[in-house]
Design a protein around this motif. Structure first.
Motif, PDB file in Angstrom:
ATOM      1  N   ARG A   1      67.584  -8.859  76.596  1.00  0.00           N
ATOM      2  CA  ARG A   1      66.886  -8.757  77.675  1.00  0.00           C
ATOM      3  C   ARG A   1      65.393  -9.527  78.035  1.00  0.00           C
ATOM      4  O   ARG A   1      64.964  -9.047  79.343  1.00  0.00           O
ATOM      5  N   LEU A   2      64.931 -10.902  77.486  1.00  0.00           N
ATOM      6  CA  LEU A   2      63.759 -11.169  77.574  1.00  0.00           C
ATOM      7  C   LEU A   2      64.297 -12.786  77.964  1.00  0.00           C
ATOM      8  O   LEU A   2      63.869 -12.975  79.033  1.00  0.00           O
ATOM      9  N   TYR A   3      64.868 -13.038  77.762  1.00  0.00           N
ATOM     10  CA  TYR A   3      65.896 -14.918  77.390  1.00  0.00           C
ATOM     11  C   TYR A   3      66.883 -14.987  77.073  1.00  0.00           C
ATOM     12  O   TYR A   3      67.478 -16.182  76.796  1.00  0.00           O
ATOM     13  N   GLY A   4      67.659 -13.860  76.561  1.00  0.00           N
ATOM     14  CA  GLY A   4      69.191 -14.128  75.941  1.00  0.00           C
ATOM     15  C   GLY A   4      69.971 -14.557  77.578  1.00  0.00           C
ATOM     16  O   GLY A   4      69.811 -15.564  78.449  1.00  0.00           O
ATOM     17  N   GLU A   5      71.229 -14.971  77.123  1.00  0.00           N
ATOM     18  CA  GLU A   5      71.928 -15.357  77.825  1.00  0.00           C
ATOM     19  C   GLU A   5      72.324 -14.507  79.131  1.00  0.00           C
ATOM     20  O   GLU A   5      71.645 -13.495  79.286  1.00  0.00           O
ATOM     21  N   ALA A   6      72.741 -15.323  79.841  1.00  0.00           N
ATOM     22  CA  ALA A   6      72.920 -14.475  81.531  1.00  0.00           C
ATOM     23  C   ALA A   6      72.778 -13.277  81.319  1.00  0.00           C
ATOM     24  O   ALA A   6      73.072 -12.298  82.260  1.00  0.00           O
TER      25      ALA A   6
ATOM     26  N   LYS B   1      69.055  -8.523  80.979  1.00  0.00           N
ATOM     27  CA  LYS B   1      68.699  -6.718  82.231  1.00  0.00           C
ATOM     28  C   LYS B   1      67.542  -7.209  82.163  1.00  0.00           C
ATOM     29  O   LYS B   1      66.432  -6.629  81.555  1.00  0.00           O
ATOM     30  N   VAL B   2      66.491  -7.962  83.187  1.00  0.00           N
ATOM     31  CA  VAL B   2      65.133  -7.861  83.376  1.00  0.00           C
ATOM     32  C   VAL B   2      64.953  -6.594  82.878  1.00  0.00           C
ATOM     33  O   VAL B   2      65.323  -5.860  83.728  1.00  0.00           O
ATOM     34  N   LEU B   3      63.566  -6.419  81.961  1.00  0.00           N
ATOM     35  CA  LEU B   3      62.796  -5.387  81.828  1.00  0.00           C
ATOM     36  C   LEU B   3      61.681  -5.483  82.540  1.00  0.00           C
ATOM     37  O   LEU B   3      61.233  -6.277  82.228  1.00  0.00           O
ATOM     38  N   ASP B   4      61.218  -4.027  82.517  1.00  0.00           N
ATOM     39  CA  ASP B   4      60.013  -3.939  83.411  1.00  0.00           C
ATOM     40  C   ASP B   4      58.863  -3.817  82.659  1.00  0.00           C
ATOM     41  O   ASP B   4      59.107  -3.619  81.451  1.00  0.00           O
TER      42      ASP B   4
ATOM     43  N   LEU C   1      56.597  -2.495  77.049  1.00  0.00           N
ATOM     44  CA  LEU C   1      55.432  -1.583  76.560  1.00  0.00           C
ATOM     45  C   LEU C   1      56.462  -1.118  75.117  1.00  0.00           C
ATOM     46  O   LEU C   1      55.652  -1.078  74.154  1.00  0.00           O
ATOM     47  N   SER C   2      56.592  -0.480  76.036  1.00  0.00           N
ATOM     48  CA  SER C   2      56.928   0.797  75.025  1.00  0.00           C
ATOM     49  C   SER C   2      58.593   0.699  73.945  1.00  0.00           C
ATOM     50  O   SER C   2      57.591   0.865  72.755  1.00  0.00           O
TER      51      SER C   2
ATOM     52  N   GLY D   1      53.001  -8.807  89.795  1.00  0.00           N
ATOM     53  CA  GLY D   1      52.455  -8.070  90.336  1.00  0.00           C
ATOM     54  C   GLY D   1      52.651  -6.832  89.980  1.00  0.00           C
ATOM     55  O   GLY D   1      53.113  -5.692  90.856  1.00  0.00           O
ATOM     56  N   GLN D   2      53.399  -6.273  88.772  1.00  0.00           N
ATOM     57  CA  GLN D   2      54.119  -5.617  88.884  1.00  0.00           C
ATOM     58  C   GLN D   2      53.666  -4.115  87.443  1.00  0.00           C
ATOM     59  O   GLN D   2      53.890  -3.650  86.505  1.00  0.00           O
ATOM     60  N   TYR D   3      52.246  -4.537  87.322  1.00  0.00           N
ATOM     61  CA  TYR D   3      51.687  -4.797  85.758  1.00  0.00           C
ATOM     62  C   TYR D   3      50.061  -4.215  86.301  1.00  0.00           C
ATOM     63  O   TYR D   3      49.490  -4.010  86.965  1.00  0.00           O
ATOM     64  N   CYS D   4      49.368  -3.135  85.452  1.00  0.00           N
ATOM     65  CA  CYS D   4      48.142  -2.634  85.232  1.00  0.00           C
ATOM     66  C   CYS D   4      47.491  -3.448  84.727  1.00  0.00           C
ATOM     67  O   CYS D   4      47.830  -4.212  83.241  1.00  0.00           O
ATOM     68  N   SER D   5      46.115  -4.332  84.831  1.00  0.00           N
ATOM     69  CA  SER D   5      45.892  -5.951  84.757  1.00  0.00           C
ATOM     70  C   SER D   5      45.080  -5.285  83.407  1.00  0.00           C
ATOM     71  O   SER D   5      44.861  -6.091  82.905  1.00  0.00           O
ATOM     72  N   GLU D   6      44.971  -4.294  83.135  1.00  0.00           N
ATOM     73  CA  GLU D   6      43.743  -3.511  82.167  1.00  0.00           C
ATOM     74  C   GLU D   6      44.679  -3.431  80.447  1.00  0.00           C
ATOM     75  O   GLU D   6      44.157  -3.409  80.464  1.00  0.00           O
ATOM     76  N   ALA D   7      45.599  -3.010  81.265  1.00  0.00           N
ATOM     77  CA  ALA D   7      46.979  -2.453  79.994  1.00  0.00           C
ATOM     78  C   ALA D   7      47.813  -3.350  79.668  1.00  0.00           C
ATOM     79  O   ALA D   7      47.772  -4.619  78.465  1.00  0.00           O
TER      80      ALA D   7
END
Length: 576
Positions: A330-335, A339-342, A347-348, A483-489
């Motif tokens: 899901r991070l950099y495997g075959e196209a 499927k991009v994970l948010d 983190l979960s 742009g889709q994350y909390c900086s502190e986390a």
């Protein structure tokens, strides 16, 4: 008085005769035990050292003796980790004074001998770590017996009668040993005691009897987690696996062990079937290791083992199918699999894997080190729950008294702890290092080792550290989550990743500390998301609007990254 003296003398003489007969019987039984074990265990060092009487003049290796009625008798057998194979000798049942038997971590086959039902004093019988030993109990055992055996390194091996693995040919059928001395001595003792009872008109004193369920049957002792809900690990036939996989037609992946096929069991459960290939770099040792370990452990964040097959030179392991694949895919495997994970999901998933590692590192009795933590070994089920997989390289943490500890370094390039690699000293902090690399992967979306990049970017760890120390977060974050994350986390995760990948293990946190920090980061992330949604719904920012966080690095290396004064939340220090 003379009559009483003669009666007492007759009693003592009878007891002495019985004791001598018992000692002779014990020596003969021990000799027979050696013969039976030697049939399938030639050149075994322990067996070669057995000579004479097992209790005199010195006790045999693996035996424990105690005095009884003027002679020393065998009360305990400890054959743990002696690499013994074949059937468990029925002759052991003739050592009638046994209270404990430890046969764990061997390769015994068949089932528990019927003769064990006669061991009235037996309290503990450990048969863990014998993956091919049937769980069939001999007649005379109560239904309340706790029979658990499997892996220490490695809990329950259960096989259905229809799919039972055919064990290798065992030893010859056991011969019954009849020793007249024991019978004669016992009769003499009984006669003398009865005669004294009649003459002196005294009641026989008997020790209080325990409940029959605990005196007539042994307790099968386990060394793993108690009260586990570990499902049964079944022995499956090759035919049933061929049917489930459509004769191995649905290939879903390949690894160091071999090909992985998708299948469906008769009751409808989807499974992943891992088949060892003839050219596999991982052999029988890894197969047995994973089989034993996953039979002893169970946790919701570890991929469980459903069954296994050893038939026609095939070595097959069967797991539940993880429908959402691996974290690596899901991070950099075959196209096709990517499927991009948010960010919250990434983190979960890592929190789930961290919980699985905490369980292993705190396994009852002796912690387990995975030794091959990487994003391809973190799988996700239908609900995106992260689970740790592939335990072929796993082993117990070294401890004092271990004999012939393995010095072989195992792991995957890019994840391998440099201290473990250079010193060959293994600890749980080696898993921590590898997990720190995984955290960098979920932040950056990069592979841990990529020689196609410029030389200074080959190693993800070495490439990422300068960015973290110079707090250039935007320049290293995966474009898919910008742009889709909390900086502190995000900073919490980066800080944990930085300290996990310290070159020296003493500066790394434990997995418990890592898990705690990641859970806090997810809480911050979720709270921030909820707050932003509330702002969007009301159209106001409010007095406590969410602030992006800047970081200041006081020192480099293993020092903490502290938030600047007056910002959202001060991060607790990671224990050293």
């Amino acid at each position: 008085m003379a009559a009483r003296f003669l009666l007492l003398y007759a009693l003592l003489l009878a007891l002495a005769t019985a004791a001598a007969s018992q000692g002779l019987a014990q020596e003969d039984v021990a000799k027979r035990l050696k013969e039976e074990l030697s049939e399938r265990n030639r050149e075994n060092e322990m067996l070669e050292s057995w000579n004479g009487d097992p209790c005199s003049p010195s006790t045999w290796e693996g035996f424990s003796c105690e005095p009884k009625d003027g002679v020393r008798v065998v009360v305990k057998l400890n054959f743990s980790s002696k690499n013994l194979q074949g059937q468990i000798p029925a002759t052991i049942g003739n050592l009638t004074d046994l209270t404990e038997i430890d046969l764990q971590d061997n390769n015994f086959t068949g089932s528990i001998p019927v003769s064990f039902s006669a061991l009235k004093h037996l309290r503990n019988l450990s048969v863990k770590c014998n993956p091919f030993l049937s769980n069939q109990l001999p007649d005379g055992f109560s239904t309340g017996v706790d029979f658990r055996h499997g892996a220490c390194a490695a809990e329950e091996y259960h096989s259905s009668p229809a799919e039972e693995y055919q064990s290798p040919p065992g030893v010859a059928s056991q011969r019954v040993i009849v020793i007249g001395g024991v019978a004669g001595g016992s009769l003499a003792c009984t006669f003398a005691l009865g005669f004294l009872f009649v003459c002196f008109n005294k009641r026989e004193r008997r020790s209080p009897e325990k409940d029959c369920s605990s005196t007539t049957n042994p307790i099968f002792q386990e060394c793993g987690i108690h009260n586990t809900t570990n499902p049964a690990v079944q022995q499956l036939s090759l035919k049933s696996i061929q049917t489930a996989t459509g004769n191995f037609k649905r290939l879903i992946g390949e690894g160091g062990f071999g090909a992985v096929y998708r299948g469906i069991l008769p009751h409808g459960q989807e499974v992943a079937v891992k088949v060892r290939s003839s050219s596999s770099t991982q052999g029988t040792r890894e197969f047995n290791n994973e089989l034993r370990l996953l039979s002893a452990v169970w946790h919701e964040n570890l991929v469980p083992l459903i069954g296994y097959c050893c038939e026609k030179d095939q070595q097959i392991l069967v797991y539940p199918f993880m429908s959402n694949g691996s974290l690596q895919d899901r991070l950099y495997g075959e196209a096709s699999k990517r499927k991009v994970l948010d960010w919250p999901t990434r983190l979960s998933v890592c929190i789930g894997a961290a919980r699985g590692l905490v369980y292993l590192h705190n396994f009852a009795g002796r912690c387990i080190i995975h030794r091959d933590i990487k994003s391809s070994n973190i799988l996700m089920d239908h609900s995106m729950c992260g689970k740790v997989a592939d335990f072929g390289f796993s082993k117990y943490a070294p401890q004092e008294g271990d004999s012939n500890p393995s010095m072989e370094v195992r792991g995957t390039a890019g994840y391998l702890d440099p201290e473990y690699y250079s010193t060959q000293v293994l600890s749980t902090r080696s898993d921590v290092f590898s997990f720190g690399v995984v955290l960098l992967e979920i932040v950056t979306g990069r592979e841990p080792l990529d020689v196609k990049r410029p030389r200074d970017e080959w190693s993800l760890v070495e490439w990422a550290k300068p960015y973290i120390r110079e707090y250039k977060i935007e320049e290293m974050v995966d474009p898919g989550i910008k742009g889709q994350y909390c900086s502190e986390a995000m900073w919490r995760v980066l800080e944990v990743a930085l300290v996990c990948t310290e070159p020296f293990s003493t500066f790394r946190p434990s997995m418990e500390d890592v898990l705690r920090e990641l859970e806090d980061a997810l809480i911050i992330e979720n709270n921030a998301s909820e707050y932003m949604r509330s702002i969007e719904s009301t159209g106001t920012l409010g007095s406590n609007r969410y602030l992006s966080i800047d970081r200041k690095m006081f020192t480099s290396g293993s020092a903490r990254i502290e938030p600047t004064k007056g910002q959202l939340q001060t991060m607790p220090s990671l224990p050293r």
